[in-house]
Design a protein around this motif. Structure first.
Motif, PDB file in Angstrom:
ATOM      1  N   ILE A 132     -58.797 -10.097 -98.246  1.00 47.96           N
ATOM      2  CA  ILE A 132     -59.486  -9.444 -99.512  1.00 47.96           C
ATOM      3  C   ILE A 132     -60.602  -8.642 -98.828  1.00 47.96           C
ATOM      4  N   ASP A 133     -60.987  -8.418 -97.523  1.00 53.13           N
ATOM      5  CA  ASP A 133     -61.622  -7.500 -96.960  1.00 53.13           C
ATOM      6  C   ASP A 133     -61.132  -7.254 -95.512  1.00 53.13           C
ATOM      7  N   PRO A 134     -60.388  -6.344 -95.453  1.00 54.26           N
ATOM      8  CA  PRO A 134     -59.788  -5.965 -94.114  1.00 54.26           C
ATOM      9  C   PRO A 134     -60.557  -5.599 -93.047  1.00 54.26           C
ATOM     10  N   ASP A 135     -61.962  -4.892 -93.703  1.00 50.24           N
ATOM     11  CA  ASP A 135     -63.064  -4.552 -92.617  1.00 50.24           C
ATOM     12  C   ASP A 135     -64.174  -5.351 -92.457  1.00 50.24           C
ATOM     13  N   ALA A 136     -64.040  -6.716 -92.952  1.00 43.84           N
ATOM     14  CA  ALA A 136     -65.027  -7.708 -92.731  1.00 43.84           C
ATOM     15  C   ALA A 136     -65.602  -8.086 -91.370  1.00 43.84           C
ATOM     16  N   THR A 137     -66.797  -8.341 -91.296  1.00 42.62           N
ATOM     17  CA  THR A 137     -67.412  -8.703 -90.100  1.00 42.62           C
ATOM     18  C   THR A 137     -68.114 -10.032 -90.422  1.00 42.62           C
ATOM     19  N   LEU A 138     -68.521 -10.683 -89.304  1.00 39.20           N
ATOM     20  CA  LEU A 138     -69.103 -12.030 -89.199  1.00 39.20           C
ATOM     21  C   LEU A 138     -70.298 -11.882 -87.994  1.00 39.20           C
ATOM     22  N   TRP A 139     -71.269 -12.163 -88.508  1.00 34.51           N
ATOM     23  CA  TRP A 139     -72.302 -12.209 -87.272  1.00 34.51           C
ATOM     24  C   TRP A 139     -71.973 -13.709 -86.568  1.00 34.51           C
ATOM     25  N   THR A 140     -72.180 -13.533 -85.378  1.00 34.30           N
ATOM     26  CA  THR A 140     -71.924 -14.524 -84.351  1.00 34.30           C
ATOM     27  C   THR A 140     -72.846 -14.674 -83.215  1.00 34.30           C
ATOM     28  N   ALA A 141     -72.848 -15.642 -82.357  1.00 33.78           N
ATOM     29  CA  ALA A 141     -73.744 -15.930 -81.373  1.00 33.78           C
ATOM     30  C   ALA A 141     -73.959 -14.685 -80.503  1.00 33.78           C
ATOM     31  N   SER A 142     -72.691 -13.749 -80.418  1.00 38.02           N
ATOM     32  CA  SER A 142     -72.561 -12.687 -79.764  1.00 38.02           C
ATOM     33  C   SER A 142     -72.732 -11.588 -80.237  1.00 38.02           C
ATOM     34  N   GLY A 143     -73.335 -11.634 -81.414  1.00 35.02           N
ATOM     35  CA  GLY A 143     -73.606 -10.532 -82.317  1.00 35.02           C
ATOM     36  C   GLY A 143     -72.511 -10.246 -83.491  1.00 35.02           C
ATOM     37  N   GLU A 144     -72.628  -9.085 -84.121  1.00 34.26           N
ATOM     38  CA  GLU A 144     -71.505  -9.022 -85.153  1.00 34.26           C
ATOM     39  C   GLU A 144     -70.195  -8.720 -84.412  1.00 34.26           C
ATOM     40  N   GLN A 145     -69.381  -9.400 -85.112  1.00 33.68           N
ATOM     41  CA  GLN A 145     -67.731  -9.064 -84.672  1.00 33.68           C
ATOM     42  C   GLN A 145     -66.957  -8.901 -85.754  1.00 33.68           C
ATOM     43  N   SER A 146     -65.779  -8.068 -85.864  1.00 35.84           N
ATOM     44  CA  SER A 146     -65.128  -7.923 -86.756  1.00 35.84           C
ATOM     45  C   SER A 146     -64.144  -9.369 -86.929  1.00 35.84           C
ATOM     46  N   VAL A 147     -63.779  -9.484 -88.126  1.00 33.62           N
ATOM     47  CA  VAL A 147     -62.917 -10.803 -88.502  1.00 33.62           C
ATOM     48  C   VAL A 147     -61.540 -10.505 -87.838  1.00 33.62           C
ATOM     49  N   VAL A 148     -61.271  -9.252 -87.738  1.00 32.84           N
ATOM     50  CA  VAL A 148     -59.692  -8.838 -87.032  1.00 32.84           C
ATOM     51  C   VAL A 148     -59.910  -9.387 -85.685  1.00 32.84           C
ATOM     52  N   GLU A 149     -61.055  -8.947 -85.114  1.00 29.89           N
ATOM     53  CA  GLU A 149     -61.213  -9.502 -83.592  1.00 29.89           C
ATOM     54  C   GLU A 149     -61.178 -11.179 -83.436  1.00 29.89           C
ATOM     55  N   LEU A 150     -62.035 -11.595 -84.559  1.00 30.72           N
ATOM     56  CA  LEU A 150     -61.834 -13.108 -84.345  1.00 30.72           C
ATOM     57  C   LEU A 150     -60.878 -14.013 -84.454  1.00 30.72           C
ATOM     58  N   VAL A 151     -59.959 -13.231 -85.503  1.00 32.58           N
ATOM     59  CA  VAL A 151     -58.703 -14.104 -85.730  1.00 32.58           C
ATOM     60  C   VAL A 151     -57.678 -13.760 -84.315  1.00 32.58           C
ATOM     61  N   ALA A 152     -57.961 -12.689 -83.801  1.00 37.27           N
ATOM     62  CA  ALA A 152     -57.096 -12.355 -82.590  1.00 37.27           C
ATOM     63  C   ALA A 152     -57.253 -13.219 -81.526  1.00 37.27           C
ATOM     64  N   ALA A 153     -58.289 -13.715 -81.377  1.00 39.77           N
ATOM     65  CA  ALA A 153     -59.128 -14.624 -80.541  1.00 39.77           C
ATOM     66  C   ALA A 153     -58.446 -16.132 -80.612  1.00 39.77           C
ATOM     67  N   LEU A 154     -58.082 -16.308 -82.043  1.00 39.26           N
ATOM     68  CA  LEU A 154     -57.758 -17.702 -82.271  1.00 39.26           C
ATOM     69  C   LEU A 154     -56.307 -17.979 -81.485  1.00 39.26           C
TER      70      LEU A 154
END
Length: 169
Positions: A132-154
């Motif tokens: 629903i939001d391909p450009d989504a970002t999430l604030w993490t302990a490392s700062g703001e990260q794209s959700v695409v990058e977070l999924v790729a790291a799983l």
């Protein structure tokens, strides 16, 4: 003041799709987008049935705390019982992230930790969110990260286990 939130809802007891539809209905005019329903394996090591999950984006005049209380009320109406951490439930609704007037809300309050402390680790939240939001970002302990990058790291198997079922609850 306007608050935009990302909510994650899941159910694996009773009429799961009905419980998820009740969340969408309750958000009402504040709803920006709702993902399809995804079947996801349980998280946390408790032996139980798979979950039906959705992710929603909503925006309205509620504060982040009021959104949390709204989620609790939805769980109460669905007769949610908290017997076991990460155990089966009729409905679980979490505030994953919030922005007030365009600024990310960061909170380490015991009841309202934002962003959700484990959101970046949960494919069942991130995969439907990307729908629903391909450009989504999430604030993490490392700062703001794209959700695409977070999924790729799983773990790829965890991501593959999140299966799209249908377009709406």
């Amino acid at each position: 003041m306007t608050t935009r939130v990302v909510l994650s809802a899941g159910s694996n007891i009773g009429d799961s799709r009905g419980h998820l539809q009740a969340v969408v209905d309750a958000v009402g005019a504040d709803l920006i987008a709702a993902s399809a329903v995804y079947s996801t394996p349980p998280w946390g090591g408790v032996d139980q049935d798979d979950f039906a999950n959705i992710t929603l984006i909503a925006e309205g005049s509620r504060t982040p705390r009021q959104w949390l209380e709204f989620c609790w009320e939805l769980e109460r109406v669905a007769d949610r019982v908290r017997n076991e951490r990460w155990g089966p439930r009729t409905l679980d609704v979490d505030v994953v992230a919030a922005e007030t007037d365009g600024e990310p809300v960061i909170s380490d309050d015991d009841e309202l930790t934002l962003p959700h402390p484990r959101a970046s680790q949960r494919a069942f939240v991130l995969v439907p969110w990307l729908e629903i939001d391909p450009d989504a970002t999430l604030w993490t302990a490392s700062g703001e990260q794209s959700v695409v990058e977070l999924v790729a790291a799983l773990d790829a198997d965890d991501v593959a286990a999140v299966r799209r079922l249908e377009a709406t609850p």
